[in-house]
Motif scaffolding. Structure first.
Motif, PDB file in Angstrom:
ATOM      1  N   PRO A  10      38.493  52.794  44.258  1.00 41.43           N
ATOM      2  CA  PRO A  10      39.965  52.841  44.150  1.00 41.43           C
ATOM      3  C   PRO A  10      40.611  51.463  44.154  1.00 41.43           C
ATOM      4  N   ASP A  11      39.993  50.498  44.830  1.00 41.03           N
ATOM      5  CA  ASP A  11      40.605  49.176  44.922  1.00 41.03           C
ATOM      6  C   ASP A  11      40.420  48.363  43.645  1.00 41.03           C
ATOM      7  N   ARG A  12      39.581  48.847  42.722  1.00 41.95           N
ATOM      8  CA  ARG A  12      39.341  48.077  41.494  1.00 41.95           C
ATOM      9  C   ARG A  12      40.009  48.695  40.274  1.00 41.95           C
ATOM     10  N   LEU A  37      33.865  47.660  34.148  1.00 45.10           N
ATOM     11  CA  LEU A  37      34.955  47.007  34.879  1.00 45.10           C
ATOM     12  C   LEU A  37      34.936  47.327  36.372  1.00 45.10           C
ATOM     13  N   PRO A  42      31.784  44.420  37.892  1.00 48.10           N
ATOM     14  CA  PRO A  42      32.889  43.535  37.474  1.00 48.10           C
ATOM     15  C   PRO A  42      32.435  42.149  37.008  1.00 48.10           C
ATOM     16  N   ASP A  43      31.247  41.727  37.461  1.00 47.61           N
ATOM     17  CA  ASP A  43      30.778  40.405  37.028  1.00 47.61           C
ATOM     18  C   ASP A  43      30.300  40.425  35.575  1.00 47.61           C
ATOM     19  N   GLN A  44      30.178  41.626  35.002  1.00 48.18           N
ATOM     20  CA  GLN A  44      29.735  41.743  33.605  1.00 48.18           C
ATOM     21  C   GLN A  44      30.910  42.065  32.676  1.00 48.18           C
ATOM     22  N   ALA A  45      32.126  41.725  33.099  1.00 50.33           N
ATOM     23  CA  ALA A  45      33.329  42.099  32.341  1.00 50.33           C
ATOM     24  C   ALA A  45      33.276  41.745  30.841  1.00 50.33           C
ATOM     25  N   PRO A  46      32.646  40.627  30.442  1.00 50.45           N
ATOM     26  CA  PRO A  46      32.612  40.344  29.003  1.00 50.45           C
ATOM     27  C   PRO A  46      31.866  41.412  28.185  1.00 50.45           C
ATOM     28  N   SER A  90      42.865  48.731  39.085  1.00 47.80           N
ATOM     29  CA  SER A  90      43.807  47.914  38.293  1.00 47.80           C
ATOM     30  C   SER A  90      43.117  47.239  37.115  1.00 47.80           C
ATOM     31  N   SER A  91      41.823  46.933  37.271  1.00 45.64           N
ATOM     32  CA  SER A  91      41.107  46.262  36.180  1.00 45.64           C
ATOM     33  C   SER A  91      40.962  47.165  34.961  1.00 45.64           C
ATOM     34  N   ILE A 125      43.076  49.774  34.139  1.00 45.87           N
ATOM     35  CA  ILE A 125      44.320  50.394  33.654  1.00 45.87           C
ATOM     36  C   ILE A 125      44.673  49.913  32.239  1.00 45.87           C
ATOM     37  N   GLY A 126      44.554  48.603  32.035  1.00 43.26           N
ATOM     38  CA  GLY A 126      44.906  48.034  30.732  1.00 43.26           C
ATOM     39  C   GLY A 126      44.104  48.670  29.615  1.00 43.26           C
ATOM     40  N   PHE A 127      42.800  48.861  29.853  1.00 47.69           N
ATOM     41  CA  PHE A 127      41.947  49.443  28.822  1.00 47.69           C
ATOM     42  C   PHE A 127      42.311  50.903  28.585  1.00 47.69           C
TER      43      PHE A 127
END
Lengths: 313, 328
Positions: free
Chosen positions: B170-172, B106, B110-114, B174-175, B177-179
């Motif tokens: 640090p700027d990423r 993540l 990030p482009d490999q999120a799946p 948020s992606s 947190i959910g996990f």
């Protein structure tokens, strides 16, 4: 100006005065106490900088404060480092200004700050936890970052006032107001918009009380998260709600590299639920790799105009 | 005692069925239950209703049931194998490894999120593999203490690696947190498809290990005299638990709490520690608890979704403490 302390309290009045001095000392800033102690030891010191003095060596942690300072003719001695989309957030005049790494949630490293010998820091709410630390090392700190579009000219005036350039500030604020007015004039379409932050299966949606949410609203968009409130301006919203509210446009701010845009847009298009939305069907999913929807850069007019273009306004 | 077992099983099954139906019926968007039923039965409904009921709710409900059951069974296996009531998937490093795998993708790619579920699965299994290898090494085939200590070390290592990633990007954050907070997502069947084989292998392994674990609970010497190898049983239980927990983490993030608490709940309610009862009962109760938790997380402040991990801790701990006090 050297100051001397009364050494004895020979009368009740003097004693009261003495207690007053002690009380003042207890609540005095560290710089003043240092001056008093040195002075009482017979050392002459220059008085600490009064809090209202115009700062000379200024650090701007946010693109907005740095760019505003530049527009007011003052160059910061350092600016905050922006991890992604930096090319678009600082004005060209700041290209050679040193970048200060920032870490969540405290902001800059205090040791690095000390070596810069600054006397003032323009910070933001994002680094609120670091404010006390910065003040402890003798810096004056002001959080001057607009959280809404209408706050932009107001904060510009306040920055100008701190810099002792109120007249230029008023002029700049007026120009910003005019830009915002021009950027929001003649809006005809009000498409439903979803703006999301991050990648993966649980991105956060921008709410009305976020900077990006306010920009989209000003650009004519109707946020599908309208009416929802959460501290910070972001919340994870249900995919069912995305299907039901059916956005016409989806704008993603994934913090990815510009090269990832196509891939990330395709992932969002194929996402269960989202794939049935108007935005996916008409391929109106936009990926922004700049920070302009996350934080103000300077005047909001350009950002609003950019979003208007995306919304077809 | 047998009637108490039956009562707990029957109550668990009833709650499971009700929570499964509630998960299908309720969500952020209020749909008539008849419409949902028609959509699930393949009837004629609007595209929007079909997408919500069949595309989002059905896979999410199935995922919640599978994850809840997997975590609870992983907890039973580990508590039995390690003879430690505090054992949970965290102990063998699965949670730390899965968290790192997901965060790595993540934040750094990030482009490999799946690939997040796959990353979580692989790193969860790798972490558990290291722990089990270290724990079973040494004189006399290792020991429980070695497994626990290796687990703590590996969890700390992956935890530090995850934190380092968060500091580096640090700027990423948020992606991720959910996990890290733990929670189901509506990604259709893809996560379940990736993790399905591991879940199936873990459940089959758990069923086969029920009798050996019961013998193990009598003590290593007695278990060995009854023909059960304590070392092999512990290792196999660890592998099955790792498969279940890693697969669960790949679908729903870090929900290790469930694996710790559900086995205790079932033991307290049924008054037994027999694995032949605990394994199916925990699967049922774990599935029911996560289904209820996820339905609440989706609906309490809809359309905002709460992370189910913290929500379950907040709701589950007082309930658990009450039960603990009542049965003391």
């Amino acid at each position: 100006m050297p100051t001397t302390l009364p050494s004895t309290c020979s009368s009740p009045r003097a004693a009261r005065r003495g207690r007053g001095v002690i009380r003042s000392l207890l609540f005095a800033p560290a710089g003043l106490i240092r001056s008093l102690l040195f002075a009482s030891a017979g050392l002459a010191l220059t008085a600490p900088v009064a809090s209202s003095a115009v700062p000379k060596r200024i650090i701007a942690l946010t693109p907005y404060s740095a760019n505003t300072m530049t527009l007011l003719g003052v160059k910061p001695i350092a600016v905050g480092q922006v991890s992604s989309g930096e090319g678009s957030v600082y004005s060209a005049a700041l290209n050679t200004v040193p970048r200060l790494p920032l870490s969540h949630p405290s902001g800059p490293n205090l040791e690095q700050l000390t070596t810069l010998k600054a006397d003032f820091v323009f910070s933001s709410q994002a680094w609120a936890r670091g404010k006390k630390g910065m003040e402890r090392i003798g810096l004056r700190v002001a959080e001057r970052e607009p959280r809404t579009v209408s706050e932009v000219p107001r904060q510009t005036k306040r920055i100008a006032s701190i810099l002792g350039r109120s007249a230029q500030g008023a002029k700049l604020a007026k120009a910003q107001e005019a830009q915002i007015k021009a950027a929001t004039k003649g809006i005809k379409k009000h498409p439903k918009v979803l703006v999301v932050l991050g990648v993966g299966n649980s991105p956060y949606a921008f709410l009305e009380n976020s900077w990006g949410g306010d920009v989209v609203k000003r650009a004519g968009g109707t946020l599908i998260t309208a009416g929802l409130k959460a501290s910070g301006g972001f919340a994870r919203i249900s995919d069912e709600a995305v299907v039901a509210r059916n956005p016409d446009v989806i704008i993603a701010v994934p913090h990815g590299a510009p090269g990832d845009i196509k891939k990330i847009a395709a992932q969002m298009r194929d996402r269960p639920g989202w794939r049935t939305t108007n935005a996916a069907r008409t391929r109106r999913i936009y990926v922004s790799t700049s920070n302009t929807l996350l934080q103000p850069i300077s005047g909001a007019g350009t950002t609003i105009a950019g979003v208007r273009k995306i919304l077809g306004n | 005692m047998r009637s108490r077992h039956s009562l707990v099983l029957a109550a668990g099954l009833a709650v499971l069925v009700l929570s499964f139906l509630a998960s299908l019926a309720f969500g952020a968007v209020a749909l008539p239950i008849k419409e949902v039923a028609r959509a699930l039965a393949g009837g004629d409904v609007s595209g929007q209703v079909h997408e919500i009921a069949v595309g989002l709710r059905l896979p999410r409900t199935a995922s919640a049931a599978a994850v809840g059951a997997a975590l609870a069974v992983a907890g039973v296996l580990l508590q039995g194998a390690l003879a430690n009531p505090l054992a949970s998937p965290d102990v063998i490093g699965v949670t730390g490894g899965a968290g790192f795998g997901a965060t790595l993708i993540l934040l750094a790619f990030p482009d490999q999120a799946p690939l997040v579920p796959l990353g979580a699965l692989i790193f969860g299994l790798v972490a558990a593999g290291i722990v089990l290898t270290l724990g079973s090494a040494g004189p006399r085939g290792g020991s429980i203490e070695r497994v626990v200590l290796a687990g703590i070390a590996i969890a700390a290592l992956f935890g530090a690696a995850t934190t380092s990633l968060m500091v580096a990007y640090p700027d990423r954050v948020s992606s991720a947190i959910g996990f890290l907070a733990g929670g189901l997502v509506s990604d259709g069947w893809s996560s379940l498809e990736t993790s399905g084989p591991y879940l199936a292998a873990g459940f089959v392994g758990a069923v086969l290990l029920a009798r050996p674990l019961d013998r193990l609970s009598l003590g290593d010497d007695l278990a060995a005299s009854l023909g059960t190898s304590p070392r092999r049983t512990r290792l196999l239980a660890g592998i099955a638990a790792a498969a279940l927990a890693a697969a669960a983490a790949s679908i729903a993030g870090l929900l290790g709490f469930l694996g710790l608490i559900v086995p205790h709940l079932v033991r307290l309610a049924a008054g037994t520690a027999t694995h032949r009862f605990l394994i199916p009962a925990c699967a049922i109760v774990g599935a029911a608890v996560l289904l209820l938790g996820d339905t609440l997380a989706r609906t309490v402040v809809a359309p905002i979704e709460l992370p189910v991990g913290p929500l379950m801790v907040v709701l589950g701990v007082p309930w658990f403490l009450w039960l603990l006090r009542k049965t003391a």
